[in-house]
Design a protein around this motif. Structure first.
Motif, PDB file in Angstrom:
ATOM      1  N   ARG A  15      -3.785   0.680  -8.588  1.00 40.11           N
ATOM      2  CA  ARG A  15      -4.387   0.102  -7.397  1.00 40.11           C
ATOM      3  C   ARG A  15      -4.216  -1.415  -7.388  1.00 40.11           C
ATOM      4  NH1 ARG A  15     -10.717   0.140  -6.886  1.00 40.11           N
ATOM      5  NH2 ARG A  15     -10.066  -1.321  -5.277  1.00 40.11           N
ATOM      6  N   PHE A  16      -4.291  -1.975  -6.184  1.00 36.87           N
ATOM      7  CA  PHE A  16      -4.320  -3.417  -5.985  1.00 36.87           C
ATOM      8  C   PHE A  16      -5.736  -3.795  -5.563  1.00 36.87           C
ATOM      9  CE2 PHE A  16       0.146  -2.662  -5.870  1.00 36.87           C
ATOM     10  CZ  PHE A  16       0.760  -3.853  -6.245  1.00 36.87           C
ATOM     11  N   LEU A  47       0.822  -1.205   0.000  1.00 36.36           N
ATOM     12  CA  LEU A  47       0.000   0.000   0.000  1.00 36.36           C
ATOM     13  C   LEU A  47       0.860   1.261   0.000  1.00 36.36           C
ATOM     14  CD1 LEU A  47      -2.772   1.418   0.270  1.00 36.36           C
ATOM     15  CD2 LEU A  47      -2.552   1.130   2.752  1.00 36.36           C
ATOM     16  N   VAL A  48       1.904   1.261   0.794  1.00 35.75           N
ATOM     17  CA  VAL A  48       2.785   2.433   0.851  1.00 35.75           C
ATOM     18  C   VAL A  48       3.465   2.655  -0.497  1.00 35.75           C
ATOM     19  CG1 VAL A  48       4.805   3.455   1.955  1.00 35.75           C
ATOM     20  CG2 VAL A  48       3.162   2.159   3.336  1.00 35.75           C
ATOM     21  N   MET A  49       3.964   1.577  -1.103  1.00 45.14           N
ATOM     22  CA  MET A  49       4.629   1.722  -2.396  1.00 45.14           C
ATOM     23  C   MET A  49       3.643   2.156  -3.485  1.00 45.14           C
ATOM     24  SD  MET A  49       7.764   1.224  -1.867  1.00 45.14           S
ATOM     25  CE  MET A  49       7.363   2.020  -0.305  1.00 45.14           C
ATOM     26  N   ASN A  50       2.435   1.648  -3.427  1.00 47.28           N
ATOM     27  CA  ASN A  50       1.458   2.040  -4.436  1.00 47.28           C
ATOM     28  C   ASN A  50       1.022   3.484  -4.271  1.00 47.28           C
ATOM     29  OD1 ASN A  50      -0.264   1.182  -6.738  1.00 47.28           O
ATOM     30  ND2 ASN A  50      -1.891   1.827  -5.329  1.00 47.28           N
ATOM     31  N   THR A  51       1.075   3.980  -3.041  1.00 47.80           N
ATOM     32  CA  THR A  51       0.791   5.393  -2.814  1.00 47.80           C
ATOM     33  C   THR A  51       1.759   6.260  -3.614  1.00 47.80           C
ATOM     34  OG1 THR A  51      -0.112   5.011  -0.604  1.00 47.80           O
ATOM     35  CG2 THR A  51       0.753   7.210  -1.055  1.00 47.80           C
ATOM     36  N   ILE A  52       3.000   5.844  -3.651  1.00 48.12           N
ATOM     37  CA  ILE A  52       4.014   6.586  -4.409  1.00 48.12           C
ATOM     38  C   ILE A  52       3.752   6.479  -5.906  1.00 48.12           C
ATOM     39  CG2 ILE A  52       6.474   6.668  -4.988  1.00 48.12           C
ATOM     40  CD1 ILE A  52       6.942   5.517  -2.082  1.00 48.12           C
ATOM     41  N   LEU A  53       3.471   5.268  -6.371  1.00 54.70           N
ATOM     42  CA  LEU A  53       3.300   5.055  -7.804  1.00 54.70           C
ATOM     43  C   LEU A  53       2.020   5.690  -8.327  1.00 54.70           C
ATOM     44  CD1 LEU A  53       4.170   3.704 -10.472  1.00 54.70           C
ATOM     45  CD2 LEU A  53       2.855   1.690  -9.750  1.00 54.70           C
TER      46      LEU A  53
END
Length: 458
Positions: A316-317, A285-291
Motif C-alpha cells: 500500500r501507499f 493505485l492501479v499498479m499497486n492493485t496488481i502488486l
C-alpha cells in the motif's frame, strides 16, 4: 419471464454506466465571519444527516508529548458546559445516533450520524462538544488509565504497532513519525489541563471545517449552521511552514524489533511513496492493485496461494500532505522469515523487470473502477470527503476525473509509473520477531538496528 430478465440486465447496465460516470454531488461551500469553512450537500435518499468536522489539531502538533492530540479529541465528549458525559451518551443512544471524535496525524475532529427528525437535539450536542468542552478531570484520568493499559496491550500484537516503528524508522524527526496514540511515558505525563490548552491552541475556526450531508434543504441548513457557529471565537489560527521530509535513502537498512515470545515474524518492506496530492496517484493505485492491492494480487498469489508462507500479503501507499510511504506487508513463521522476504522482493523485482501486459492492466482497471464509487455511496463518506478536501486542499476534480484517468492509462505509462514510484533499491526493512532466531539470517538485507518491543516508545 423474458421481460423480467431484460429488466434485470437493463438495471445492471444502468448501474454500470452510473458507476463509470460517478461525480461528486452538488454542494455549497461558504465561510463564516470567524473563518470556519462550511460544506453543505443535500442527499435525500434516506432521512439521515451526517456531519464531519475537522481542525488542524492532529498528532503533527503534539511536539514531544505524543498522544496529546488523541487524548484531546477523546476528551471533547467528557462533558460540556451544558451536558455531562453520561448525558451525551444517553441522548445520542436514545435516538440511535452516533457521535465519535478522532485524531489522526494531520487533523482531528468529530463525525456524527442521526435521523433528520432529531437534528435539533444532535446539533445542540455537536455545538456543545466543539465549542464548550470542559475536559472533566475525573473522566480524563479514568480514560488515561485505560489508554495506558491499551498501549501495553498493543505491544502484544506486532501488526498493531509495526506501522509506528516503520514511520519512526523512515520519517525520523519529521512529525509524521509521531505515534498518534502516544507512548506510555508521554501519556503518563499528560493532564486534563494539557488537553484543555491544546484544544484552545489548535481547535481554531480559521483552520477548521464542518461538512453536513443529508436530508435537508440547503437554505435552511445554512441558517442553522450559521446560527450555531458564527459567534464562535477562538484563538488565531497558526500557519506552520513545513519542508517535505527527505525519504531518499543511500543504503538499505533493517530495524529488528525483538519480541522474545514471537512465533512469527511480521515485516514491512518499503521506502518513499507519494504525497496526498500527487498527480500520479491514480496510475500508482492501479499498479499497486496488481502488486498487492487486492486478494488476487501478485504478492498474495505468491506468498499465500502458491507457497503457503502466509495467510495474506499486500502492499500500500500511505499518503500524507507533505510526503508518503510505500510498503509491502505480511507475516510468516520464524523459520520461513527469509524465504518470505526473498519471495516478496522477487515479486517486486518482477514488477520492474517483467512489467505488465494489456490483459493484466485491463483487469486492474476494472477492479479499481468497480471499487471506486462504493467508497462514496453513503452520506457519511461524502461528508468525510468534503472535509478531506479542506484538509488536503483538493476539489471535486480529483473525484470527477478519476475514472477517465484510469481508462487513459497505457502499458507504456504504467512502465514509467513503476520505475518512478515503486522503490526497488535501498529498501527499508522493519521486522518484529524473535531476534535470536532471525538476526543472522536477515543481515543480508542491510545494516541492522535492534530494539526491544517491551521498551517504551517506538
Amino acid at each position: 419471464m423474458k421481460n423480467i430478465f431484460f429488466l434485470f440486465f437493463a438495471m445492471l447496465a444502468v448501474n454500470a454506466v452510473a458507476q463509470n460516470n460517478f461525480k461528486v454531488p452538488k454542494y455549497e461551500k461558504f465561510t463564516l465571519k470567524n473563518g470556519l469553512t462550511i460544506y453543505l450537500m443535500e442527499q435525500h435518499e434516506v432521512p439521515l444527516i451526517n456531519v464531519s468536522a475537522v481542525f488542524d489539531a492532529g498528532a503533527m502538533n503534539d511536539g514531544d508529548r505524543y498522544g496529546l492530540s488523541s487524548l484531546t479529541a477523546d476528551a471533547l465528549v467528557f462533558g460540556t458546559q451544558k451536558y455531562t458525559k453520561p448525558q451525551i451518551e444517553e441522548m445520542t443512544d436514545f435516538v440511535g445516533a452516533t457521535l465519535n471524535t478522532v485524531a489522526g496525524k494531520e487533523s482531528a475532529g468529530l463525525t456524527s450520524s442521526f435521523a433528520a427528525k432529531d437534528q435539533e437535539k444532535l446539533f445542540d450536542i455537536i455545538q456543545q462538544v466543539l465549542m464548550y468542552p470542559v475536559f472533566d478531570a475525573t473522566e480524563f484520568d479514568k480514560h488515561k488509565q485505560r489508554t495506558l493499559l491499551e498501549l501495553t496491550q498493543q505491544k502484544e500484537s506486532p501488526r498493531s504497532v509495526i506501522g509506528n516503528y516503520f514511520n519512526v524508522f523512515l520519517f525520523k524527526s519529521f512529525p509524521y513519525a509521531t505515534p498518534v496514540g502516544g507512548t506510555k511515558s508521554t501519556v503518563e505525563k499528560i493532564t486534563s489541563a494539557d488537553v484543555k490548552a491544546f484544544y484552545k491552541s489548535n481547535y481554531t475556526t480559521g483552520r477548521g471545517a464542518i461538512a453536513v450531508v443529508g436530508d435537508f434543504k440547503t437554505a435552511d441548513m445554512k441558517k442553522t449552521i450559521t446560527a450555531l457557529f458564527s459567534n464562535w471565537k477562538t484563538a488565531e489560527s497558526r500557519m506552520v511552514k513545513r519542508v517535505a521530509p527527505d525519504l531518499e535513502f543511500d543504503k538499505s537498512r533493517v530495524l529488528l524489533v525483538n519480541k522474545d515470545d514471537a512465533r512469527e515474524t511480521t515485516f514491512l518492506i518499503g521506502g518513499k511513496g507519494i504525497d496526498y496530492n500527487s498527480p500520479d496517484y491514480v496510475p500508482v493505485l492501479v499498479m499497486n492493485t496488481i502488486l498487492g492491492g487486492r486478494f488476487t494480487s501478485w504478492l498474495n498469489d505468491a506468498l499465500r496461494v502458491n507457497s503457503g508462507l502466509t495467510y495474506g500479503a499486500g502492499s500500500r501507499f500511505s499518503r500524507y500532505k507533505y510526503a508518503g510511504t510505500f510498503a509491502i506487508s505480511t507475516f510468516t513463521k520464524n523459520s520461513t522469515t527469509v524465504p518470505a522476504i526473498d519471495m516478496a522482493l522477487s515479486v517486486l523485482d518482477s514488477l520492474h523487470k517483467t512489467g505488465i501486459n494489456e490483459e493484466i492492466l485491463a483487469s486492474a482497471k476494472a477492479y479499481v473502477k468497480g471499487d471506486f464509487p462504493p467508497e462514496y455511496e453513503s452520506a457519511g463518506a461524502l461528508a468525510r470527503l468534503l472535509t478531506d478536501m479542506f484538509v488536503y486542499n483538493f476539489d471535486g476534480n480529483f473525484i470527477n476525473t478519476f475514472q477517465s484517468k484510469v481508462d487513459g492509462l497505457t502499458t507504456a505509462q504504467a512502465k514509467e509509473v513503476i520505475a518512478t514510484y515503486f522503490p526497488k533499491n535501498n529498501l527499508q526493512f522493519v521486522l518484529i520477531g524473535k531476534a535470536d532466531e532471525i538476526r543472522d539470517q536477515v543481515k543480508k538485507y542491510g545494516e541492522i538496528t535492534e530494539k526491544q518491543i517491551k521498551a517504551d516508545g517506538f
